[in-house]
Design a protein around this motif. Structure first.
Motif, mmCIF file in Angstrom:
data_model
loop_
_atom_site.group_PDB
_atom_site.id
_atom_site.type_symbol
_atom_site.label_atom_id
_atom_site.label_comp_id
_atom_site.label_asym_id
_atom_site.label_seq_id
_atom_site.Cartn_x
_atom_site.Cartn_y
_atom_site.Cartn_z
ATOM 1 N N UNK A 51 -61.442 -11.477 23.898
ATOM 2 C CA UNK A 51 -61.871 -12.383 22.837
ATOM 3 C C UNK A 51 -61.136 -12.092 21.537
ATOM 4 N N UNK A 52 -60.818 -10.819 21.298
ATOM 5 C CA UNK A 52 -60.142 -10.445 20.049
ATOM 6 C C UNK A 52 -58.666 -10.834 20.032
ATOM 7 N N UNK A 53 -58.076 -11.068 21.208
ATOM 8 C CA UNK A 53 -56.662 -11.458 21.279
ATOM 9 C C UNK A 53 -56.493 -12.910 20.831
ATOM 10 N N UNK A 54 -55.543 -13.182 19.920
ATOM 11 C CA UNK A 54 -55.343 -14.562 19.430
ATOM 12 C C UNK A 54 -55.030 -15.536 20.568
ATOM 13 N N UNK A 55 -55.520 -16.751 20.434
ATOM 14 C CA UNK A 55 -55.281 -17.794 21.430
ATOM 15 C C UNK A 55 -53.873 -18.356 21.271
ATOM 16 N N UNK A 56 -53.089 -18.340 22.322
ATOM 17 C CA UNK A 56 -51.729 -18.892 22.305
ATOM 18 C C UNK A 56 -51.661 -20.257 22.976
ATOM 19 N N UNK A 57 -52.505 -20.458 23.970
ATOM 20 C CA UNK A 57 -52.541 -21.738 24.693
ATOM 21 C C UNK A 57 -53.838 -22.458 24.339
ATOM 22 N N UNK A 58 -53.715 -23.631 23.724
ATOM 23 C CA UNK A 58 -54.881 -24.394 23.301
ATOM 24 C C UNK A 58 -55.214 -25.418 24.398
ATOM 25 N N UNK A 59 -56.404 -25.283 24.962
ATOM 26 C CA UNK A 59 -56.810 -26.133 26.075
ATOM 27 C C UNK A 59 -57.292 -27.487 25.577
ATOM 28 N N UNK A 60 -57.071 -28.502 26.392
ATOM 29 C CA UNK A 60 -57.495 -29.877 26.076
ATOM 30 C C UNK A 60 -58.696 -30.215 26.930
ATOM 31 N N UNK A 61 -59.907 -29.953 26.387
ATOM 32 C CA UNK A 61 -61.139 -30.280 27.096
ATOM 33 C C UNK A 61 -61.497 -31.741 26.847
ATOM 34 N N UNK A 62 -61.921 -32.478 27.897
ATOM 35 C CA UNK A 62 -62.323 -33.871 27.711
ATOM 36 C C UNK A 62 -63.608 -33.949 26.890
ATOM 37 N N UNK A 63 -63.751 -35.006 26.136
ATOM 38 C CA UNK A 63 -64.960 -35.187 25.323
ATOM 39 C C UNK A 63 -66.142 -35.560 26.209
#
Length: 468
Positions: free
Chosen positions: A456-468
């Motif tokens: 959790x502390x590691x920065x996010x590099x891949x931003x996921x596209x969750x459907x609304x």
């Protein structure tokens, strides 16, 4: 009559003479015999698989050159005047009451000769009585012999096209001779009921029996068990210049059942090194990697066999910092023949009346056809969420996010909450962290010393596209 009996909760000990009807067979079980009604699914599935295999056998066995995996209906085969219909030889190596052998005689199509063997003379007497009761003495022969010795004595024209090994516990002491007793291209059916050993509760016992080390408490323990079994069967076959092709491998209830074809060929045996490998599983976050034992290179139409390059991981997990456990060898190639399974499903659709467990068979086989065949092992949604201390997303939402990123995803029949994907572990953790930060999720920071804290502390590099 029965020896090395499994725990009674997995079956019943017959107390009075009992008639048992299963499939088209009716057998009389005397007092003291162990009978497991739960295994009816196993027997139904085996009859269905042998029936489907018989179509391949009759296509390949009438004296013409044919592809090894040609699938045709027996009724479509035209027999020339100078040809004879071959006889399918089946060995029920550990027959007990003879129920399986009787069912094969009554329910498997075509010309066949079944050998029902048991080492216990009293069991053989029961087998003979049941053969007469079902009027199949012309197709089934009862034999009293040590199963391994009987298989060792089979060679050439006496090899079996189908060998069924269904013991109480581990089948490993039969495998070396079983792969030799199967005719080239024949079918080997193996049951393992010692799932506690295969699933990691006794890693050293697993090594002693199967030549592989199991890892406990992984999300993919039942699929790993199947892959350990296949690796063991393959290794035994390779020692004798043979190799295997899995047709169907399933984990059901308290046991595993695999169906493989056995072929002869030194090149196929050598190529097995690329299909078997080691498993590296993080002791913290349960991320995993695999490493084949061999590497095959094709240069100028020639095949060269090279050592594999590895390991694929560092000593510490790159995601959570915990150490890796090493397991295996396990089978890394597909554990099913998708074409065979689809043909099997088609046959079941046409014969829904034949099997009592047909609905369950259809359900499991349908899941098998939907599995990602080229991806070994899987995660579980529950394990991923527990690691980073967040609530579970809906399966459809999670799968959509994975597919939106251009990756594939499926279930595994071995675990209802499984997540099998070709997405890398690092991106999968980023995807889970994106969900944990969403308004829909209920999340807390994982404990400081837990594997999830570093993730959790590691920065996010891949931003996921969750459907609304």
């Amino acid at each position: 009559m029965a020896t090395n009996q499994p725990p009674e909760e997995s079956g019943i000990i017959i107390s009075t003479p009992t008639l048992v009807k299963e499939g088209r067979a009716t057998v009389c079980l005397p007092p003291g015999v162990f009978y497991n009604p739960v295994q009816e699914f196993n027997r139904d599935l085996t009859v269905a698989v042998i029936n489907e295999f018989s179509k391949i056998f009759y296509r390949d066995g009438i004296g013409r050159k044919a592809k090894k995996l040609a699938h045709v209906d027996v009724s479509d085969i035209e027999i020339r005047d100078d040809e004879t219909i071959p006889e399918l030889r089946i060995l029920d190596a550990l027959s007990a009451s003879g129920l399986r052998a009787v069912r094969y005689a009554l329910e498997v199509g075509g010309m066949l000769r079944v050998t029902a063997n048991d080492i216990d003379p009293k069991a053989v007497e029961v087998i003979r009585e049941n053969l007469e009761l079902n009027k199949v003495t012309d197709r089934v022969t009862a034999v009293c012999s040590d199963a391994a010795l009987l298989m060792y004595q089979s060679s050439g024209e006496t090899r079996y096209h189908v060998v069924d090994i269904d013991p109480y516990g581990s089948p490993t002491h039969f495998l070396d001779v079983a792969v030799q007793a199967v005719e080239y291209g024949g079918l080997l059916c193996v049951t393992c009921t010692d799932m506690a050993v295969l699933c990691g509760r006794a890693s050293t016992t697993c090594y002693a029996k199967y030549g592989s080390t199991s890892i406990p408490n992984t999300p993919h323990i039942h699929e790993t068990a199947l892959r350990i079994i296949l690796s063991t069967v393959s290794t035994h076959a390779n020692r004798h210049g043979r190799y295997i092709q899995p047709l169907l491998s399933v984990s059901i209830d308290f046991y595993a059942r695999v169906f493989v074809r056995v072929y002869k060929g030194k090149e196929g045996a050598k190529q097995s090194a690329e299909k078997i490998g080691m498993l590296y599983s993080c002791s913290g976050c349960k991320s995993f990697s695999t490493q084949p034992l061999g590497k095959i290179l094709t240069e100028d139409k020639s095949i060269k066999y090279k050592p594999a390059i590895g390991p694929p991981v560092d000593r510490e997990c790159s995601h959570c910092g915990w150490n890796h456990h090493i397991g295996g060898p396990i089978w890394l190639d597909p554990i099913h023949d998708l074409h065979f399974v689809k043909e099997l499903l088609t046959s079941l659709d046409l014969e829904t009346h034949q099997f009592k467990t047909v609905q369950r068979m259809t359900g499991i086989l349908t899941m098998v056809t939907e599995e990602l065949q080229d991806i070994p092992l899987h995660y579980t949604t529950q394990q991923l969420c527990t690691t980073i201390n967040t609530s579970m997303p809906k399966t459809q939402k999670l799968w959509s996010a994975i597919k939106n990123a251009g990756y594939r995803v499926s279930f595994s029949h071995t675990e209802k909450s499984s997540l099998k994907t070709d997405m890398s572990a690092s991106k999968l953790w980023d995807l889970m962290k994106c969900f944990a930060k969403s308004e829909e999720a209920v999340s807390k920071i994982p404990p400081l010393q837990s594997p999830g804290y570093k993730i959790v502390a590691t920065p996010i590099e891949f931003v996921a596209d969750f459907p609304l």
